[in-house]
Write an enzyme that holds these catalytic residues in place. Structure first.
Site, PDB file in Angstrom:
ATOM      1  NE  ARG A 168      59.488  10.578  26.504  1.00 49.34           N
ATOM      2  CZ  ARG A 168      59.522   9.527  27.470  1.00 49.34           C
ATOM      3  NH1 ARG A 168      60.126   8.384  26.815  1.00 49.34           N
ATOM      4  NH2 ARG A 168      59.218   9.534  28.359  1.00 49.34           N
TER       5      ARG A 168
ATOM      6  CE1 TYR B 189      70.293  23.161   6.553  1.00 48.38           C
ATOM      7  CE2 TYR B 189      70.369  21.671   8.105  1.00 48.38           C
ATOM      8  CZ  TYR B 189      70.148  22.671   7.811  1.00 48.38           C
ATOM      9  OH  TYR B 189      69.662  23.810   8.926  1.00 48.38           O
TER      10      TYR B 189
ATOM     11  CG  ASP C 288      69.211  14.747   3.884  1.00 50.64           C
ATOM     12  OD1 ASP C 288      68.380  14.148   3.199  1.00 50.64           O
ATOM     13  OD2 ASP C 288      69.620  15.046   4.241  1.00 50.64           O
TER      14      ASP C 288
ATOM     15  CE  LYS D  59      63.658  22.214   4.508  1.00 50.97           C
ATOM     16  NZ  LYS D  59      64.509  21.898   5.656  1.00 50.97           N
TER      17      LYS D  59
HETATM   18  C1  LIG Z   1      69.256  17.726   2.390  1.00 55.44           C
HETATM   19  C2  LIG Z   1      68.329  18.253   4.534  1.00 55.44           C
HETATM   20  N1  LIG Z   1      68.119  17.790   5.176  1.00 55.44           N
HETATM   21  C3  LIG Z   1      68.515  17.921   6.453  1.00 55.44           C
HETATM   22  C4  LIG Z   1      67.529  18.770   7.232  1.00 55.44           C
HETATM   23  C5  LIG Z   1      67.364  19.360   7.793  1.00 55.44           C
HETATM   24  O1  LIG Z   1      65.567  19.334   8.135  1.00 55.44           O
HETATM   25  P1  LIG Z   1      65.735  19.631   9.370  1.00 55.44           P
HETATM   26  O2  LIG Z   1      65.510  21.463   8.995  1.00 55.44           O
HETATM   27  O3  LIG Z   1      63.710  19.639   9.279  1.00 55.44           O
HETATM   28  O4  LIG Z   1      65.579  19.487  11.190  1.00 55.44           O
HETATM   29  C6  LIG Z   1      67.134  19.772   6.095  1.00 55.44           C
HETATM   30  C7  LIG Z   1      66.783  20.915   6.563  1.00 55.44           C
HETATM   31  O5  LIG Z   1      66.953  21.896   5.127  1.00 55.44           O
HETATM   32  C8  LIG Z   1      68.128  19.385   3.997  1.00 55.44           C
HETATM   33  O6  LIG Z   1      68.013  20.852   3.734  1.00 55.44           O
END
Ligand SMILES: Cc1ncc(COP(=O)(O)O)c(C=O)c1O
Length: 381
Positions: A46, A98, A170, A195
């Site tokens: 961890r 998101y 992000d 992604k």
């Molecule tokens: C722009 C964006 N940020 C954060 C996330 C969250 O990521 P995760 O699905 O890996 O938890 C996503 C998921 O689709 C996303 O598209």
């Protein structure tokens, strides 16, 4: 190192014991000690695991940071950032995010006394106006999911610095191939590594990258104490993905532009949202801060019919109807019922996430096959 070299070699070394070129999957939870507290740098997975360390070093390299952190999901990475804050602190975030990020902010953290203000970040002045004496963090997503809105990272991080506020980007949609927010003044870069960084739709993972030692120490403490870490097998897969990021992104951009232009010229399409099109509201900012425009786009049909939209989505053959994005294969998504269903209907519609909005993650197949697929389903509506 330049970027194509960095994704392969950045902060990497051959495995010292055997010379293995790829880091092995250290599938172990713990490490032997010769005497209490005496070990070879690893105690318990961890806190740190060598496969994760190799990935975290690569994460730091590709975003021009000094430290990287790998989490069990993108949302676990976001959760880690929010735990830097205290009750009554305020956060300014973009109004198109998101859906899961929005859900975490409003449903998990508001009850602990954090206050979120959502503003249209198309204009940095809106951010400036929302600042109060309690503002501690500015959360940018650019381009946004699903409307591909673009925020001026340099302008907003400048405002953040003037007010001593932490700024986060992000960078999931753009990836460091297109923009490197730490170089544009951001304090923290966050990714859903599920992604483009992973790139093959085979792993769920999150990442944070920073270049300030104290911030790195605080985030590492939260990662260790909170426990949302990436496992060794997933770390291996994500590291393999990162090595082809640059070459994949080149094709994503080429195909993304071709599909966006095709849709923009189609008589049944009302609007296309793609930062590379001159019609995009912040095309000039995108051109200034991005190297190219990526593989993500959204579009809306004339008439805004849910029935037509579902017919179109049900009949795609090369595009797969699925959540997620950023993998080698092309995906189509209906934000209103899928990824953004957690946003209340009125909020969604006010923003433009209407019934006929379709989000495409344009993959790296032949663009002619992708366009032919879209052309054939548009004939059905
Ligand atoms: C722009 C964006 N940020 C954060 C996330 C969250 O990521 P995760 O699905 O890996 O938890 C996503 C998921 O689709 C996303 O598209």
């Amino acid at each position: 190192m330049k970027f194509n070299t960095k994704v392969i070699h950045g902060n990497q070394q051959h495995e010292p014991a055997t010379g293995a070129v790829m880091v092995p999957i250290y599938q172990t939870s713990t490490f032997a000690q010769s005497s209490p507290g005496k070990h070879k740098g690893y105690e318990y997975s961890r806190a740190a695991n060598p496969t994760r360390t190799a990935l975290e070093n690569a994460f730091a390299a590709i975003e021009n940071g000094t430290h990287g952190f790998a989490f069990s999901s993108g949302l676990a990475a976001t959760d880690c950032v929010l735990r830097l804050l205290n009750p009554n602190d305020e956060i300014i975030a973009g109004d198109d995010l998101y859906g899961g990020t929005y859900r975490m902010f409003t449903k998990l953290f508001e009850k602990y006394g954090l206050k979120f203000t959502f503003v249209d970040m198309d204009n940095p002045e809106n951010v400036k106006k929302a600042i109060t004496k309690n503002t501690k963090l500015i959360w940018m997503e650019t381009p946004t999911n699903p409307l591909l809105k673009v925020a001026d990272i340099s302008a907003i991080t400048k405002i953040a610095k003037e007010h001593n506020i932490l700024s986060v980007v992000d960078n999931t949609f753009a990836t460091p191939y297109l923009q490197q927010p730490l170089d544009l003044g951001a304090d923290i870069v966050m990714h859903s590594a599920t992604k483009y960084l992973g790139g093959h739709s085979d792993v769920v993972m999150g990442a944070l990258m920073v270049k300030d030692a104290k911030l790195a120490e605080d985030l590492h403490f939260i990662q260790f104490a909170g426990g949302g870490i990436a496992g060794p097998m997933d770390s291996f897969l994500a590291l393999r993905g990162v090595k082809t990021l640059a070459i994949r992104m080149q094709r994503h951009c080429e195909n993304g532009m071709a599909v966006a232009e095709f849709l923009e010229n189609h008589p049944k399409v009302e609007q296309v949202y793609y930062p590379g099109l001159k019609s995009h509201a912040n095309h000039d900012i995108a051109k200034k801060q991005m190297r190219d425009f990526g593989g993500m786009l959204s579009f809306r049909l004339k008439g805004d019919s849910k029935k037509d939209t579902f017919t179109l989505l049900e009949n795609l053959k090369v595009f797969t109807l699925a959540e997620s994005l950023g993998g080698v294969e092309s995906l189509a998504n209906h934000p209103a019922t899928m990824t953004h269903a957690s946003i209340p209907k009125e909020e969604r519609e006010k923003l433009g996430i209407t019934d006929s909005l379709i989000r495409l993650s344009v993959g790296i197949e032949d663009k002619e096959d992708l366009i032919a697929d879209l052309e054939s389903v548009l004939k059905l509506v």
